[in-house]
Write a protein that holds these residues in place. Structure first.
Motif, mmCIF file in Angstrom:
data_model
loop_
_atom_site.group_PDB
_atom_site.id
_atom_site.type_symbol
_atom_site.label_atom_id
_atom_site.label_comp_id
_atom_site.label_asym_id
_atom_site.label_seq_id
_atom_site.Cartn_x
_atom_site.Cartn_y
_atom_site.Cartn_z
ATOM 1 N N SER A 238 54.707 -1.214 -82.762
ATOM 2 C CA SER A 238 54.511 -0.964 -81.333
ATOM 3 C C SER A 238 53.061 -0.584 -81.014
ATOM 4 O O SER A 238 52.338 -0.072 -81.879
ATOM 5 C CB SER A 238 55.461 0.108 -80.806
ATOM 6 O OG SER A 238 55.002 1.404 -81.112
ATOM 7 N N PRO A 239 52.623 -0.824 -79.793
ATOM 8 C CA PRO A 239 51.249 -0.514 -79.396
ATOM 9 C C PRO A 239 50.864 0.953 -79.578
ATOM 10 O O PRO A 239 49.707 1.269 -79.843
ATOM 11 C CB PRO A 239 51.216 -0.908 -77.911
ATOM 12 C CG PRO A 239 52.248 -1.983 -77.799
ATOM 13 C CD PRO A 239 53.351 -1.537 -78.722
ATOM 14 N N ASN A 240 51.841 1.857 -79.418
ATOM 15 C CA ASN A 240 51.522 3.283 -79.555
ATOM 16 C C ASN A 240 51.822 3.834 -80.948
ATOM 17 O O ASN A 240 51.730 5.038 -81.179
ATOM 18 C CB ASN A 240 52.275 4.103 -78.498
ATOM 19 C CG ASN A 240 53.797 3.961 -78.626
ATOM 20 O OD1 ASN A 240 54.312 3.433 -79.606
ATOM 21 N ND2 ASN A 240 54.508 4.434 -77.607
ATOM 22 N N GLY A 241 52.216 2.955 -81.869
ATOM 23 C CA GLY A 241 52.451 3.390 -83.247
ATOM 24 C C GLY A 241 53.759 4.105 -83.470
ATOM 25 O O GLY A 241 53.990 4.664 -84.545
ATOM 26 N N TYR B 281 61.603 -0.075 -88.364
ATOM 27 C CA TYR B 281 60.165 -0.131 -88.593
ATOM 28 C C TYR B 281 59.614 1.269 -88.321
ATOM 29 O O TYR B 281 59.784 1.795 -87.222
ATOM 30 C CB TYR B 281 59.487 -1.146 -87.671
ATOM 31 C CG TYR B 281 59.924 -2.571 -87.922
ATOM 32 C CD1 TYR B 281 60.068 -3.065 -89.224
ATOM 33 C CD2 TYR B 281 60.187 -3.429 -86.866
ATOM 34 C CE1 TYR B 281 60.465 -4.374 -89.454
ATOM 35 C CE2 TYR B 281 60.588 -4.745 -87.085
ATOM 36 C CZ TYR B 281 60.726 -5.201 -88.381
ATOM 37 O OH TYR B 281 61.116 -6.495 -88.602
ATOM 38 N N PRO B 282 58.950 1.883 -89.273
ATOM 39 C CA PRO B 282 58.544 3.280 -89.121
ATOM 40 C C PRO B 282 57.430 3.501 -88.107
ATOM 41 O O PRO B 282 56.643 2.599 -87.820
ATOM 42 C CB PRO B 282 58.054 3.648 -90.529
ATOM 43 C CG PRO B 282 57.549 2.356 -91.079
ATOM 44 C CD PRO B 282 58.524 1.321 -90.565
ATOM 45 N N ARG B 283 57.391 4.724 -87.602
ATOM 46 C CA ARG B 283 56.259 5.117 -86.774
ATOM 47 C C ARG B 283 55.074 5.352 -87.707
ATOM 48 O O ARG B 283 55.224 5.887 -88.812
ATOM 49 C CB ARG B 283 56.572 6.357 -85.943
ATOM 50 C CG ARG B 283 56.938 7.605 -86.714
ATOM 51 C CD ARG B 283 57.251 8.759 -85.781
ATOM 52 N NE ARG B 283 56.074 9.157 -85.011
ATOM 53 C CZ ARG B 283 56.118 9.843 -83.873
ATOM 54 N NH1 ARG B 283 57.270 10.190 -83.364
ATOM 55 N NH2 ARG B 283 55.014 10.192 -83.245
ATOM 56 N N VAL B 284 53.898 4.927 -87.275
ATOM 57 C CA VAL B 284 52.698 5.049 -88.105
ATOM 58 C C VAL B 284 51.625 5.887 -87.430
ATOM 59 O O VAL B 284 50.632 6.248 -88.061
ATOM 60 C CB VAL B 284 52.129 3.657 -88.462
ATOM 61 C CG1 VAL B 284 53.083 2.904 -89.384
ATOM 62 C CG2 VAL B 284 51.835 2.831 -87.204
#
Length: 202
Positions: free
Chosen positions: A137-140, A148-151
């Motif tokens: 996603s654009p905001n991570g 899909y994990p937050r980065v």
């Protein structure tokens, strides 16, 4: 009517899976986690990941994979030792606790902003590397349903180590081998730049 019923069933199953974890119980089970990940999941050592605020479903998946040891697709000797005796309920509780904690951000050193932005938001088309935003996603914040994990805010050193692990085939639990394929097309400098960029996500 049937479609609506199916949707309600899927929502119930998804919500129910998350409801199985008990935040309070998870907090009481963190004694072996705090040394590396900190009391709230915001690790101070940059080689250990921040797990505060990470998606619950992703944390469950990773802990179960660690628990498999060498039989799994993500063998980490230290994490195997920490997870081998965890029950399924322990894993649900720990995931619920850490997912509920606020994650701290970081800053991107200025020298990595340009290349990091290019890779994260536009990919490397000439090398067949897609933009990271497609999955993370654009905001991570990632995509919980797709696991899909937050980065955003993750330590750059840890992100870099995982990209290298994918490239070297030491980590193989990515859906359809997508991260392995991407990492094999990236140089160390490119991995470093995007890792530093994700830490701050300008």
């Amino acid at each position: 009517m049937k479609a609506r019923w199916l949707t309600l069933v899927l929502v119930f199953l998804f919500v129910g899976a998350h409801a199985a974890g008990d935040i309070k119980a998870g907090e009481s089970k963190t004694s072996t986690c705090v040394a590396c990940h900190g009391p709230d999941g915001n690790s101070l050592a940059t080689i250990w990941p921040k797990i505060a605020g990470q998606h619950e479903s992703y944390l469950i998946e990773q802990l179960k994979e660690f628990r498999k040891g060498e039989q799994g697709l993500r063998y980490e000797p230290q994490m195997y030792g920490m997870s081998v005796n965890l029950t399924d309920q322990d894993i649900l509780d720990l995931a619920a606790y850490y997912a509920s904690q606020p994650s701290t951000g970081s800053k991107t050193p200025s020298q990595y902003v340009d290349l990091g932005t290019q890779i994260y938001r536009g990919g490397l088309p000439d090398k067949g590397v897609p933009a990271c935003t497609a999955c993370h996603s654009p905001n991570g914040k990632g995509n919980e349903l797709a696991r899909y994990p937050r980065v955003w805010g993750q330590h750059a050193d840890y992100s870099l180590s995982q990209l290298k692990a994918f490239r070297e085939g030491k980590r193989k639990n990515d859906p359809n081998g997508i991260m392995q394929d991407i990492a094999m097309k990236m140089t160390d400098d490119e991995m470093k730049a995007v890792s530093e960029y994700m830490a701050g996500l300008h």
